[in-house]
Scaffold this motif. Structure first.
Motif: not given
Length: 387
Positions: A216-220, A237-243
């Motif tokens: 997962m790309p954090e912030g990506g 979406a529940a695992l990583c903060c991204a778009q």
């Protein structure tokens, strides 16, 4: 309804399926005409029908025929039920068995004993090797019900406590740190506060484990390319903060995703095919491609009997086309993930090898095959990186 009356109802539903109705349509048609049937009756009839659908060939062999009556006779024989009590002719029970019906039936052999189409067994065996028989037999049984705990809203313990308010008993499952297997009262999940408030979602454990392995790309920017209902979009979406973005060629499949995302506390932007052209590129693109569904035939057993060699060939072509289109949506150094709920190598490892051989600017980072013996459905995932 008496147990025998439920058997008769299942016979009628199976005959509708034989004449061309989809299982869900046949069950709905029967239920509309059977206002006297309570929720437990409808559930019991549904269970009979799906037990036969999972084991059609062995039921036909044991029952000596392919109509609804013979199939239910075969199922009862396989389950060790009291056949004479069910086929008594009393009340709404099926008519008593004729001498010819009592004499008919034999133990299934070969692919029939594994409840697979005859044409599929060689491909099944070459795909699974030593796991072939165990995987086929696993598809004859009912699948467990799994929940994914939404870590944006609750911990595992908090979700389990809310579920227990309605007597829904769960236990953690080793395939994923967010997976719970429902041990008791699975049919109550949809009415429970944990589900209604977005603490949990229905999602197979192997599907969750697949998402866990994605880089997962954090912030990506992340695109769920074949999103369907959007279960994997919400899991990511529940695992990583991204778009997060979700796309499906049939936008109607995503119609419930906005409400589900809001309930889960996630943000997912829907992209139609026209929107996708202007959306730019992404750090991660997940393609959960259309497939035979051979890893999830416990849940959707009709697919086992509707699949043909020609249809499998068409699916493989579609999968290759999806990969070819999706790769252009990935930034330099980005990741493309390819997934199916299949156990067939033609849809999985063969597609991965073909993709890498035809695209030298991509390298494969990872691949994993989950089988029913791991506890969940059969799932495959390969991860590629643009060099």
């Amino acid at each position: 309804m008496t147990p025998a009356a439920r058997v008769q109802a299942a016979i009628e539903v199976l005959d509708r399926i034989i004449f061309g109705d989809a299982a869900e349509k046949a069950l709905t048609t029967w239920a509309r005409g059977a206002r006297y049937a309570g929720s437990k009756d409808r559930a019991a009839v549904r269970d009979h029908v799906f037990d036969v659908l999972r084991c059609w060939r062995s039921c036909a062999a044991l029952g000596g025929g392919d109509d609804g009556r013979a199939l239910m006779l075969g199922l009862l024989r396989a389950q060790g039920g009291d056949v004479s009590a069910m086929f008594s002719g009393e009340g709404h029970a099926p008519e008593p068995l004729a001498d010819a019906e009592l004499a008919a039936g034999e133990a299934p052999q070969g692919a029939a004993a594994l409840d697979l189409p005859e044409w599929l067994w060689p491909l099944w065996h070459s795909s699974l090797g030593d796991h072939a028989e165990a995987t086929a037999l696993a598809q004859r049984a009912r699948a467990d019900v799994f929940l994914r705990v939404n870590l944006l809203a609750a911990t595992m313990d908090e979700a389990a406590t809310v579920l227990a308010e309605d007597g829904i008993v769960t236990e953690p499952h080793p395939l994923s740190p967010t997976a719970m297997r429902v041990v008791e009262n699975a049919r109550r999940v949809h009415q429970n506060r944990a589900y209604l408030d977005g603490l949990v979602e229905l999602q197979d454990a192997a599907s969750q484990a697949l998402v866990d392995r994605l880089p997962m790309p954090e912030g990506g920017r992340v695109l769920d390319y074949c999103a369907g209902g959007g279960g994997k979009s919400l899991a990511m979406a529940a695992l990583c903060c991204a778009q997060y973005f979700a796309h499906d060629i049939d936008v109607r499949r995503m119609k419930d995703l906005p409400d589900r995302a809001e309930r889960a506390g996630a943000r997912v932007q829907l992209l139609s095919p026209a929107d996708l052209k202007a959306a730019g590129q992404f750090d991660l693109v997940l393609c959960d491609a259309p497939c035979s569904g051979s890893g999830s035939w416990r849940r959707a057993p009709e697919g086992k009997w509707l699949l043909s060699e020609e249809r499998l060939h068409d699916l493989c072509d579609i999968q290759a086309q999806i990969l070819d289109k999706a790769k252009d949506l990935v930034i330099d150094g980005g990741v493309l993930a390819y997934a199916t709920c299949s156990v067939l190598s033609a849809e999985n490892q063969d597609q991965s090898l073909k993709f890498v051989s035809e695209n030298p600017d991509w390298q494969q980072l990872d691949q994993v095959q989950f089988l029913p013996e791991d506890g969940g459905d059969g799932f495959y995932c390969a991860v590629f990186k643009r060099i």
